[in-house]
Design an enzyme around this catalytic site. Structure first.
Site, PDB file in Angstrom:
ATOM      1  CG  ASP A 323      -2.045   1.136   1.641  1.00  0.00           C
ATOM      2  OD1 ASP A 323      -3.005   1.566   0.629  1.00  0.00           O
ATOM      3  OD2 ASP A 323      -1.731   1.784   2.051  1.00  0.00           O
ATOM      4  CD  GLU A 360      -2.767   2.221  -3.326  1.00  0.00           C
ATOM      5  OE1 GLU A 360      -3.736   2.370  -3.241  1.00  0.00           O
ATOM      6  OE2 GLU A 360      -1.845   2.172  -2.156  1.00  0.00           O
TER       7      GLU A 360
END
Length: 663
Positions: A323, A360
């Site tokens: 993330d 990401e």
């Protein structure tokens, strides 16, 4: 509580490590003055002092203690926020290396305030027996990979064929009904939203909501107890692996759930704030939008990340999605460094480098958008695929060039540094945004239930409602929506790269137009079973075609180069059969593009050639390339059998057709 002594002696690793006769405890704090180990038995607390060792490691051995013991730490040191120190021995702190917690973390007002004891309000760290590592299994190649992004609870919370006691748990994901569903749909990997122990933070608790997504991690070694314990997690991994399904964990190493200076002191802040977080003038750097940012320039933080990843890998986890991964590449001065110490350590690690690593590729800090800049072996979430495909199928003007780039694996972004054509993780929808059904049902967000006045969530969804906002019983509207969904799904499965779809999209799941359901731990976010069985069968057919035909999932990028047989590996065509001119590419009214595919010129493989037509406009006739072709899928007629094709084919509006060259 029985009397216990604490002895000296080096601990084999950070955390609580059971050994013959007792448990070793060790905790890193470079700036602490004293560290107390707190043992709990029937809510009674006994404090034992750890000894200071080399390298900021505090340690001790407690004889007579074993697995199941509950503990925490109190760390003494200066309260000097201006120079980065926020020690407060009144706070009972979680062990960053705890393998289990006694209960879920939840914010309460009692956690706040310097000098206020929190032992009765926070879960305890739990000593766990060592887990025997699972035997390694052959990794699925990236070219074979089909990812389904899912939430542990939301996927099974309302599934009627999963036993009631297992719904919403780790065990529920490996229930027979789920394994059958995944296998039928060709899922090779489940990418799970965060399972690290996380906190229901103040922002959601004060609005009577819950942190559903889980992006407020604090326990990077402990499975969140909301879904079950470590044994249940391990059993889930075993069940999925037995069905040939890998598990990829969404991991949040960019920040923690302690938030900014107004957040609770639960672990890192009280252990050694200046070592774990990036600070500026005593405050927190907030490149993540969540109040703080972990400092990857610090050796102890990099060790924490690597130790955590190796722990989960030993449990059988096949990969990780990072993330806000730009944060992992930020150095001491805050800039992004693709060859920096954290990303380099991951690439060089003999265990982790062999797993599936997905970035990401952005965060909220300066110059945070880094799509295409992560080095191999990283793959990356490609939001340009998401937005480009949504816009093409919505009928936006001038989208042919972008469609071509996305269908060819976004080579302009990823074809560098020896990266594979599978580096682009293609998706139409993810947890963050509209579901696929909502993309064709809503023209704007409907997020009032989040308690933020509807101001949260993406402002531009590139969606359309076909003249009616939300659910409709108009047959024409319903048919148009289903046609677009089928066309979009075909585009996903027939594009080069690695396909990922959001769990529930295969059965038409809706969130009622909420495109930021992070706090909706309820029917809004839970997958609504049984859903659309016909759409699920269609997705299974798409996955089957992709799996059976390597030309759709190549490892090398295609650049229209000549192969040994004199044919090009990629040819773009208009419906007329001719190749587009510069004017054709820039024609704002053009809404149909065809692609002819063969094995990459640089490769030795020679898979069966494919031809596909993508039509976001009105019905038209498509001329096929020379040769004999079979029509294997028409998204406008999803149940039609494979048929021999003639020299041309009638292509319906909002549809995709796929042809294979006849053997």
């Amino acid at each position: 509580m029985a009397d216990q002594d604490i002895g000296a002696g080096p601990a084999p690793a950070l955390g609580a490590i059971p050994e013959a006769g007792g448990v070793h405890f060790s905790l890193f704090s470079a700036h602490a003055e004293r560290v107390e180990l707190c043992l709990f038995d029937a809510d009674q607390e006994r404090r034992l002092e750890l000894s200071a060792g080399e390298g900021g490691i505090w340690q001790g051995f407690v004889p007579g203690l074993g697995p199941g013991a509950e503990y925490g730490f109190r760390v003494h040191g200066p309260w000097a926020p201006r120079i980065g120190h926020r020690f407060d021995p009144a706070k009972l702190l979680l062990d960053p290396y705890a393998r289990a917690l006694s209960a879920p973390l939840r914010w309460s007002a009692g956690l706040m305030g310097q000098g206020r004891d929190t032992a009765a309000l926070v879960p305890k760290s739990v000593v766990m027996a060592p887990v025997a590592p699972l035997a390694p299994v052959p990794q699925r190649s990236w070219s074979e990979t089909v990812i389904c992004e899912a939430h542990v609870k939301g996927l099974t919370a309302e599934h009627p064929e999963v036993p009631a006691a297992l719904r919403g748990t780790y065990a529920g994901l490996a229930a027979p009904a789920m394994l059958e569903h995944f296998s039928r749909l060709g899922v090779t990997a489940l990418e799970l939203l965060p399972v690290h122990a996380f906190i229901d933070d103040r922002f959601v608790v004060e609005r009577g909501l819950r942190n559903y997504w889980g992006y407020q991690s604090l326990g990077f070694f402990a499975p969140d107890p909301r879904y079950g314990g470590p044994e249940s997690f391990a059993a889930m991994i075993g069940g999925l692996r037995g069905a040939g399904i890998e598990v990829i964990l969404d991991v949040v190493f960019n920040h923690t759930g302690e938030g900014d200076q107004n957040g609770p002191t639960l672990a890192f802040r009280g252990i050694d704030n200046a070592s774990y977080y990036r600070l500026h003038d005593g405050g927190y750097v907030n490149d993540t939008g969540c109040g703080n940012t972990l400092d990857m320039s610090q050796r102890v933080v990099r060790r924490l990340v690597l130790d955590s990843l190796r722990h989960w890998a030993a449990l059988g986890v096949a990969g990780f999605r990072f993330d806000l991964a730009t944060t992992l590449g930020r150095g001491a001065k805050g800039g992004f460094e693709a060859a920096g110490p954290m990303l380099s350590a991951l690439r060089k690690d003999p265990v982790l480098s062999r797993l599936k690593l997905i970035a990401e590729p952005w965060d909220l800090g300066h110059a945070g958008y880094r799509l295409g800049e992560f080095p191999p072996p990283f793959a990356e979430w490609n939001d340009r695929f998401r937005d480009g495909l949504r816009r093409f199928w919505r009928g936006d003007a001038g989208m042919l060039p972008d469609l071509a780039r996305r269908l060819a694996g976004s080579a302009e972004t990823f074809d560098k540094g020896g990266r594979a054509a599978t580096a682009s993780v293609n998706y139409l929808a993810s947890h963050d945004g509209f579901t696929l059904h909502d993309i064709v049902s809503f023209s704007k967000n409907h997020n009032m239930a989040n308690g933020e006045g509807g101001r949260d969530g993406h402002g531009e969804n590139f969606s359309a409602n076909f003249g009616h906002e939300g659910a409709s019983d108009d047959p024409a509207v319903m048919a148009a929506r289903e046609a677009r969904k089928r066309a979009m799904l075909a585009s996903l499965f027939f594009a080069q790269g690695t396909p990922m779809w959001l769990a529930g999209d295969e059965i038409g799941n809706s969130q009622g137009g909420n495109n930021n359901a992070y706090a909706q731990d309820n029917a809004t976010s839970w997958v609504n079973w049984p859903g659309d069985a016909a759409l699920a069968a269609y997705v299974a057919r798409l996955a089957g075609l992709r799996a059976a035909n390597p030309v759709l999932r190549q490892q090398r990028f295609l650049h229209a180069r000549k192969r040994a047989d004199g044919l090009r590996d990629l040819v773009w065509r208009l419906p007329s059969g001719s190749e587009p001119t510069a004017d054709d590419w820039h024609n704002p009214a053009a809404h149909c593009l065809c692609i002819e595919l063969r094995g990459a010129a640089e490769g030795g493989e020679n898979p069966r050639a494919a031809f596909a037509a993508f039509n976001a406009g009105g019905a038209c006739r498509v001329v096929l390339p020379p040769g004999a072709w079979d029509l294997v899928l028409d998204s406008a007629c999803p149940d039609a059998p494979e048929l021999p094709a003639g020299a041309s084919s009638e292509l319906a509006a909002q549809s995709v057709q796929l042809f294979f060259e006849r053997s």
